[in-house]
Design a protein around this motif. Structure first.
Motif, mmCIF file in Angstrom:
data_model
loop_
_atom_site.group_PDB
_atom_site.id
_atom_site.type_symbol
_atom_site.label_atom_id
_atom_site.label_comp_id
_atom_site.label_asym_id
_atom_site.label_seq_id
_atom_site.Cartn_x
_atom_site.Cartn_y
_atom_site.Cartn_z
ATOM 1 N N LEU A 255 4.744 10.683 7.425
ATOM 2 C CA LEU A 255 3.540 10.719 6.599
ATOM 3 C C LEU A 255 3.621 9.682 5.480
ATOM 4 N N LYS A 256 4.799 9.567 4.854
ATOM 5 C CA LYS A 256 4.974 8.588 3.773
ATOM 6 C C LYS A 256 4.815 7.165 4.294
ATOM 7 N N LYS A 257 5.403 6.874 5.467
ATOM 8 C CA LYS A 257 5.281 5.536 6.046
ATOM 9 C C LYS A 257 3.822 5.212 6.359
ATOM 10 N N TYR A 258 3.113 6.205 6.902
ATOM 11 C CA TYR A 258 1.694 6.014 7.243
ATOM 12 C C TYR A 258 0.879 5.725 5.986
ATOM 13 N N ARG A 259 1.144 6.468 4.917
ATOM 14 C CA ARG A 259 0.410 6.266 3.666
ATOM 15 C C ARG A 259 0.712 4.904 3.053
ATOM 16 N N ASN A 260 1.968 4.465 3.144
ATOM 17 C CA ASN A 260 2.334 3.156 2.600
ATOM 18 C C ASN A 260 1.636 2.029 3.352
ATOM 19 N N ILE A 261 1.592 2.163 4.680
ATOM 20 C CA ILE A 261 0.916 1.152 5.505
ATOM 21 C C ILE A 261 -0.566 1.106 5.167
ATOM 22 N N LYS A 262 -1.169 2.297 5.019
ATOM 23 C CA LYS A 262 -2.592 2.383 4.699
ATOM 24 C C LYS A 262 -2.877 1.790 3.326
ATOM 25 N N LYS A 263 -1.963 2.042 2.376
ATOM 26 C CA LYS A 263 -2.124 1.524 1.011
ATOM 27 C C LYS A 263 -2.065 0.009 1.008
ATOM 28 N N GLU A 264 -1.112 -0.568 1.752
ATOM 29 C CA GLU A 264 -0.981 -2.014 1.826
ATOM 30 C C GLU A 264 -2.190 -2.643 2.501
ATOM 31 N N SER A 265 -2.704 -1.941 3.517
ATOM 32 C CA SER A 265 -3.879 -2.430 4.238
ATOM 33 C C SER A 265 -5.089 -2.499 3.319
ATOM 34 N N ASN A 266 -5.287 -1.450 2.511
ATOM 35 C CA ASN A 266 -6.403 -1.420 1.559
ATOM 36 C C ASN A 266 -6.250 -2.511 0.493
ATOM 37 N N LYS A 267 -5.001 -2.738 0.093
ATOM 38 C CA LYS A 267 -4.736 -3.771 -0.910
ATOM 39 C C LYS A 267 -5.095 -5.151 -0.376
ATOM 40 N N CYS A 268 -4.749 -5.401 0.885
ATOM 41 C CA CYS A 268 -5.065 -6.684 1.511
ATOM 42 C C CYS A 268 -6.573 -6.875 1.622
ATOM 43 N N ASN A 269 -7.286 -5.818 1.970
ATOM 44 C CA ASN A 269 -8.740 -5.899 2.076
ATOM 45 C C ASN A 269 -9.365 -6.220 0.730
ATOM 46 N N ALA A 270 -8.808 -5.638 -0.345
ATOM 47 C CA ALA A 270 -9.338 -5.888 -1.691
ATOM 48 C C ALA A 270 -9.081 -7.337 -2.098
#
Length: 277
Positions: A255-270
């Motif tokens: 779950l932590k790995k999934y959240r980190n990946i999702k967080k990085e993905s959102n950061k890249c989009n921003a």
């Protein structure tokens, strides 16, 4: 009746919406934008129309309606074919006399008086002008027989006092048995009680079933997600867990790995929207 409905762009990033399945997102969006919707968020819509416009069959429509009733997002009356979007007025109220007169006119046509009473309580909490919105409207409580009829079968069946007491006793024994086990479901049950209200026997059974597949800490995270987005329905927790299960997120590490990946993905989009000279 307006020819359009306003949906905020933040709708798609709302915590509750993000945890829904694509089918649920589509259906919820349909409920808020179909041609029968009103300013007050209470409207009559036959199931056949829902089937025709969404393309779902009757069984799927019934399933989705019940699911959103369980989520606490809508109320549904099978007898009058009316739906109430519970939080509609909180997010779509316009402090305009013409709008309030329109709502008043709509409320007078609502057949299920429980919906009108519920709408009144929301308006009291939000400090809306009651004298205009409810002018000429009589508020009253339906009798028990009327409530049973208007529930259309979606209300939980009534149990006699003996059965209810038996359920409470079973619940207490189950909770007490695990209460001192910090690694068991006792901690999960305690956190559920603290944040969601006293767990029913069905909730304990659900928690026990999920504990067979998930780390207990993951179940706790689902509870905290519900608290974060102010979703007071246990069905929302089960929905989160079912979604995580489909993604294979059954341990805290995953779950932590999934959240980190999702967080990085959102950061890249921003970052993609930043102006570069």
């Amino acid at each position: 009746m307006a020819t359009y409905r306003q949906i905020q762009t933040s709708f798609w990033q709302d915590g509750f919406i993000m945890e829904l399945t694509p089918e649920e997102k589509y259906f919820y969006f349909y409920l808020m934008t179909n041609q029968k919707t009103t300013q007050c968020g209470i409207f009559e819509i036959p199931r056949l129309i829902i089937e025709a416009e969404t393309g779902y069959n009757g069984e799927t429509v019934d399933k989705l309606i019940k699911r959103f009733v369980d989520y606490g997002k809508i109320l549904y009356c099978k007898e009058t074919k009316e739906i109430m979007i519970v939080n509609w007025i909180k997010y779509n109220f316009i402090n305009s006399k013409n709008t309030m007169l329109c709502i008043n006119k709509e409320l007078k046509k609502v057949k299920n008086k429980d919906f009108v009473n519920g709408f009144y309580k929301i308006c009291v909490d939000m400090d809306y002008p009651l004298d205009i919105i409810f002018k000429g409207i009589n508020l009253y409580e339906n009798s028990d027989s009327e409530k049973e009829e208007l529930s259309g079968g979606l209300q939980a069946p009534c149990n006699d006092l003996g059965e209810e007491e038996a359920k409470k006793e079973i619940y207490k024994k189950a909770a007490n048995k695990e209460a001192n086990n910090t690694d068991g479901i006792g901690l999960v049950i305690c956190e559920f009680n603290k944040n969601m209200g006293e767990a029913a026997l069905e909730d304990i059974e659900k928690i026990a079933a999920f504990a067979e597949e998930f780390d207990n800490k993951v179940i706790l995270e689902a509870i905290y997600e519900a608290v974060k987005y102010k979703a007071k329905s246990s069905a929302y927790i089960w929905s989160i867990l079912e979604n995580w299960k489909s993604l294979g997120l059954i341990t805290m590490d995953k779950l932590k790995k999934y959240r980190n990946i999702k967080k990085e993905s959102n950061k890249c989009n921003a970052d993609a929207y930043k102006y570069i000279e």
